[in-house]
Write a protein that holds these residues in place. Structure first.
Motif, PDB file in Angstrom:
ATOM      1  N   LEU A   1       0.812  -1.222   0.000  1.00 56.29           N
ATOM      2  CA  LEU A   1       0.000   0.000   0.000  1.00 56.29           C
ATOM      3  C   LEU A   1       0.844   1.272   0.000  1.00 56.29           C
ATOM      4  O   LEU A   1       0.447   2.286  -0.553  1.00 56.29           O
ATOM      5  N   GLY A   2       1.991   1.235   0.678  1.00 56.74           N
ATOM      6  CA  GLY A   2       2.850   2.411   0.743  1.00 56.74           C
ATOM      7  C   GLY A   2       3.254   2.735   2.168  1.00 56.74           C
ATOM      8  O   GLY A   2       3.084   1.930   3.080  1.00 56.74           O
ATOM      9  N   THR A   3       3.762   3.943   2.346  1.00 55.80           N
ATOM     10  CA  THR A   3       4.209   4.415   3.653  1.00 55.80           C
ATOM     11  C   THR A   3       3.288   5.541   4.082  1.00 55.80           C
ATOM     12  O   THR A   3       3.098   6.508   3.339  1.00 55.80           O
ATOM     13  N   PHE A   4       2.746   5.425   5.280  1.00 57.67           N
ATOM     14  CA  PHE A   4       1.727   6.350   5.755  1.00 57.67           C
ATOM     15  C   PHE A   4       2.163   7.061   7.032  1.00 57.67           C
ATOM     16  O   PHE A   4       2.839   6.486   7.883  1.00 57.67           O
ATOM     17  N   VAL A   5       1.726   8.299   7.159  1.00 51.87           N
ATOM     18  CA  VAL A   5       2.032   9.108   8.347  1.00 51.87           C
ATOM     19  C   VAL A   5       1.238   8.557   9.527  1.00 51.87           C
ATOM     20  O   VAL A   5       0.031   8.331   9.429  1.00 51.87           O
ATOM     21  N   ARG A   6       1.953   8.345  10.646  1.00 52.40           N
ATOM     22  CA  ARG A   6       1.312   7.880  11.883  1.00 52.40           C
ATOM     23  C   ARG A   6       0.955   9.030  12.800  1.00 52.40           C
ATOM     24  O   ARG A   6      -0.061   9.009  13.476  1.00 52.40           O
ATOM     25  N   ARG A   7       1.872  10.029  12.883  1.00 54.02           N
ATOM     26  CA  ARG A   7       1.623  11.148  13.796  1.00 54.02           C
ATOM     27  C   ARG A   7       2.328  12.397  13.293  1.00 54.02           C
ATOM     28  O   ARG A   7       3.212  12.325  12.459  1.00 54.02           O
ATOM     29  N   THR A   8       1.907  13.530  13.835  1.00 50.36           N
ATOM     30  CA  THR A   8       2.512  14.802  13.446  1.00 50.36           C
ATOM     31  C   THR A   8       3.578  15.185  14.465  1.00 50.36           C
ATOM     32  O   THR A   8       3.767  14.499  15.460  1.00 50.36           O
ATOM     33  N   LEU A   9       4.225  16.280  14.220  1.00 46.34           N
ATOM     34  CA  LEU A   9       5.228  16.815  15.142  1.00 46.34           C
ATOM     35  C   LEU A   9       4.813  18.210  15.564  1.00 46.34           C
ATOM     36  O   LEU A   9       4.251  18.967  14.775  1.00 46.34           O
ATOM     37  N   GLY A  10       5.131  18.567  16.779  1.00 40.52           N
ATOM     38  CA  GLY A  10       4.825  19.916  17.254  1.00 40.52           C
ATOM     39  C   GLY A  10       3.357  20.063  17.550  1.00 40.52           C
ATOM     40  O   GLY A  10       2.519  19.352  17.014  1.00 40.52           O
ATOM     41  N   GLY A  11       3.049  21.009  18.387  1.00 39.90           N
ATOM     42  CA  GLY A  11       1.660  21.232  18.753  1.00 39.90           C
ATOM     43  C   GLY A  11       1.081  22.482  18.133  1.00 39.90           C
ATOM     44  O   GLY A  11      -0.043  22.840  18.401  1.00 39.90           O
ATOM     45  N   ALA A  12       1.852  23.169  17.304  1.00 35.39           N
ATOM     46  CA  ALA A  12       1.401  24.463  16.792  1.00 35.39           C
ATOM     47  C   ALA A  12       1.282  24.463  15.278  1.00 35.39           C
ATOM     48  O   ALA A  12       1.586  25.445  14.628  1.00 35.39           O
ATOM     49  N   ALA A  13       0.808  23.359  14.708  1.00 33.72           N
ATOM     50  CA  ALA A  13       0.705  23.275  13.253  1.00 33.72           C
ATOM     51  C   ALA A  13      -0.209  24.370  12.694  1.00 33.72           C
ATOM     52  O   ALA A  13       0.056  24.908  11.621  1.00 33.72           O
ATOM     53  N   ASP A  14      -1.276  24.714  13.428  1.00 34.12           N
ATOM     54  CA  ASP A  14      -2.185  25.757  12.945  1.00 34.12           C
ATOM     55  C   ASP A  14      -1.482  27.109  12.861  1.00 34.12           C
ATOM     56  O   ASP A  14      -1.676  27.863  11.921  1.00 34.12           O
ATOM     57  N   ALA A  15      -0.641  27.427  13.844  1.00 35.06           N
ATOM     58  CA  ALA A  15       0.058  28.711  13.854  1.00 35.06           C
ATOM     59  C   ALA A  15       1.098  28.787  12.753  1.00 35.06           C
ATOM     60  O   ALA A  15       1.395  29.858  12.238  1.00 35.06           O
ATOM     61  N   ALA A  16       1.669  27.650  12.370  1.00 32.66           N
ATOM     62  CA  ALA A  16       2.723  27.636  11.359  1.00 32.66           C
ATOM     63  C   ALA A  16       2.200  27.256   9.976  1.00 32.66           C
ATOM     64  O   ALA A  16       2.976  27.167   9.038  1.00 32.66           O
ATOM     65  N   ALA A  17       0.910  27.033   9.852  1.00 35.29           N
ATOM     66  CA  ALA A  17       0.331  26.606   8.582  1.00 35.29           C
ATOM     67  C   ALA A  17       0.606  27.615   7.475  1.00 35.29           C
ATOM     68  O   ALA A  17       0.907  28.784   7.731  1.00 35.29           O
ATOM     69  N   ALA A  18       0.502  27.130   6.241  1.00 35.55           N
ATOM     70  CA  ALA A  18       0.829  27.954   5.067  1.00 35.55           C
ATOM     71  C   ALA A  18       0.050  29.264   5.050  1.00 35.55           C
ATOM     72  O   ALA A  18       0.551  30.265   4.542  1.00 35.55           O
ATOM     73  N   ASP A  19      -1.155  29.274   5.599  1.00 32.60           N
ATOM     74  CA  ASP A  19      -1.948  30.500   5.589  1.00 32.60           C
ATOM     75  C   ASP A  19      -2.024  31.152   6.965  1.00 32.60           C
ATOM     76  O   ASP A  19      -2.808  32.063   7.181  1.00 32.60           O
ATOM     77  N   GLY A  20      -1.198  30.704   7.892  1.00 32.31           N
ATOM     78  CA  GLY A  20      -1.218  31.237   9.253  1.00 32.31           C
ATOM     79  C   GLY A  20      -0.566  32.601   9.350  1.00 32.31           C
ATOM     80  O   GLY A  20       0.308  32.955   8.562  1.00 32.31           O
ATOM     81  N   PRO A  21      -0.966  33.396  10.336  1.00 35.01           N
ATOM     82  CA  PRO A  21      -0.421  34.748  10.489  1.00 35.01           C
ATOM     83  C   PRO A  21       1.072  34.779  10.799  1.00 35.01           C
ATOM     84  O   PRO A  21       1.783  35.661  10.312  1.00 35.01           O
ATOM     85  N   LEU A  22       1.567  33.831  11.587  1.00 37.83           N
ATOM     86  CA  LEU A  22       3.004  33.830  11.898  1.00 37.83           C
ATOM     87  C   LEU A  22       3.839  33.589  10.650  1.00 37.83           C
ATOM     88  O   LEU A  22       4.872  34.232  10.451  1.00 37.83           O
ATOM     89  N   ARG A  23       3.386  32.675   9.810  1.00 37.90           N
ATOM     90  CA  ARG A  23       4.118  32.406   8.569  1.00 37.90           C
ATOM     91  C   ARG A  23       4.129  33.650   7.683  1.00 37.90           C
ATOM     92  O   ARG A  23       5.145  33.982   7.082  1.00 37.90           O
ATOM     93  N   GLY A  24       3.017  34.333   7.615  1.00 31.60           N
ATOM     94  CA  GLY A  24       2.940  35.564   6.817  1.00 31.60           C
ATOM     95  C   GLY A  24       3.892  36.634   7.320  1.00 31.60           C
ATOM     96  O   GLY A  24       4.581  37.293   6.538  1.00 31.60           O
ATOM     97  N   GLU A  25       3.944  36.799   8.645  1.00 34.85           N
ATOM     98  CA  GLU A  25       4.858  37.786   9.228  1.00 34.85           C
ATOM     99  C   GLU A  25       6.310  37.412   8.963  1.00 34.85           C
ATOM    100  O   GLU A  25       7.136  38.277   8.659  1.00 34.85           O
ATOM    101  N   LEU A  26       6.616  36.121   9.079  1.00 27.87           N
ATOM    102  CA  LEU A  26       7.979  35.667   8.831  1.00 27.87           C
ATOM    103  C   LEU A  26       8.343  35.853   7.358  1.00 27.87           C
ATOM    104  O   LEU A  26       9.456  36.275   7.035  1.00 27.87           O
ATOM    105  N   ALA A  27       7.411  35.581   6.460  1.00 26.22           N
ATOM    106  CA  ALA A  27       7.657  35.782   5.029  1.00 26.22           C
ATOM    107  C   ALA A  27       7.908  37.259   4.731  1.00 26.22           C
ATOM    108  O   ALA A  27       8.813  37.593   3.944  1.00 26.22           O
ATOM    109  N   ASP A  28       7.146  38.138   5.364  1.00 29.13           N
ATOM    110  CA  ASP A  28       7.366  39.580   5.185  1.00 29.13           C
ATOM    111  C   ASP A  28       8.758  39.973   5.675  1.00 29.13           C
ATOM    112  O   ASP A  28       9.473  40.731   5.026  1.00 29.13           O
TER     113      ASP A  28
END
Length: 163
Positions: free
Chosen positions: A79-106
Motif C-alpha cells: 500500500l505504501g508508507t503512511f504518516v502515523r503522527r505529526t510533530l509539534g503542537g502548533a501546526a495551525d500557527a505555522a500553517a501555510a496561511d497562518g499569520p506567523l508564517r505571513g509575518e515571517l515571510a514579510d
C-alpha cells in the motif's frame, strides 16, 4: 482504489553537505510540523521520489526506515508508507496561511531587500532562535534579551566596548 500521495515534494540539494536520506527525513519532519502532512497521508512511493529527484531508491527507503524507526510513519505492505503522527503542537500557527508564517515571510522579504543573502538570513534567524529557546531562557515571550539576541550576536565585549 489507490491512495493518493500527500502534496509533498522533496528537494535535494547535492551541495549542502547533508546526506540525501537525511534531507528527506528533515523535509518530512518539516512537513509534519507545518501541517502539510497529517496522520493517514501516504508519502510518495520510492519510485515517485526517484523519478522526481534522480536519487537511488535505496536512499529513499533508508529515509523512510528512519522515519518509521522514529514512529512517525508506518510501511503497509503493498500500500505504501503512511504518516502515523505529526510533530509539534502548533501546526495551525505555522500553517501555510497562518499569520506567523505571513509575518515571517514579510520579514524574509525585507531582509532580502536589505541585501542579505540566504545564508546571512539563516544565520541571523538561527541566532535569534537559539537565544529565544536557550536552556537558560525563562520562556517568557516578553523577554527583551531574547528578542535582542541578534543584535549582540557575533559581537565580543572587552572592557565594555564592542570590537
Amino acid at each position: 482504489m489507490a491512495a493518493e500521495s500527500a502534496a509533498v515534494e522533496f528537494r535535494i540539494d547535492r551541495r549542502s553537505g547533508v546526506a540525501t536520506y537525511l534531507q528527506i527525513v528533515q523535509q518530512t519532519k518539516q512537513a509534519l510540523r507545518l501541517g502539510v502532512l497529517e496522520p493517514g497521508d501516504r508519502l510518495p512511493t520510492a519510485r515517485e521520489v526517484v523519478e522526481a529527484t534522480a536519487i537511488n531508491p535505496n536512499t529513499v527507503l533508508k529515509a523512510y526506515r528512519e522515519l518509521e524507526r522514529e514512529g512517525l510513519v508506518e510501511a503497509r505492505r503493498g500500500l505504501g508508507t503512511f504518516v502515523r503522527r505529526t510533530l509539534g503542537g502548533a501546526a495551525d500557527a505555522a500553517a501555510a496561511d497562518g499569520p506567523l508564517r505571513g509575518e515571517l515571510a514579510d520579514w524574509a522579504r525585507r531582509a532580502r531587500a536589505a541585501g542579505l543573502e540566504k545564508d546571512d538570513v539563516g544565520a541571523l534567524f538561527t541566532t535569534v532562535l537559539e537565544s529565544t529557546f536557550s536552556a537558560d531562557d525563562t520562556n517568557d515571550p516578553n523577554d527583551t534579551d531574547a528578542a535582542n539576541g541578534a543584535e549582540t550576536a557575533g559581537r565580543s565585549h572587552k572592557g565594555g566596548q564592542e570590537r
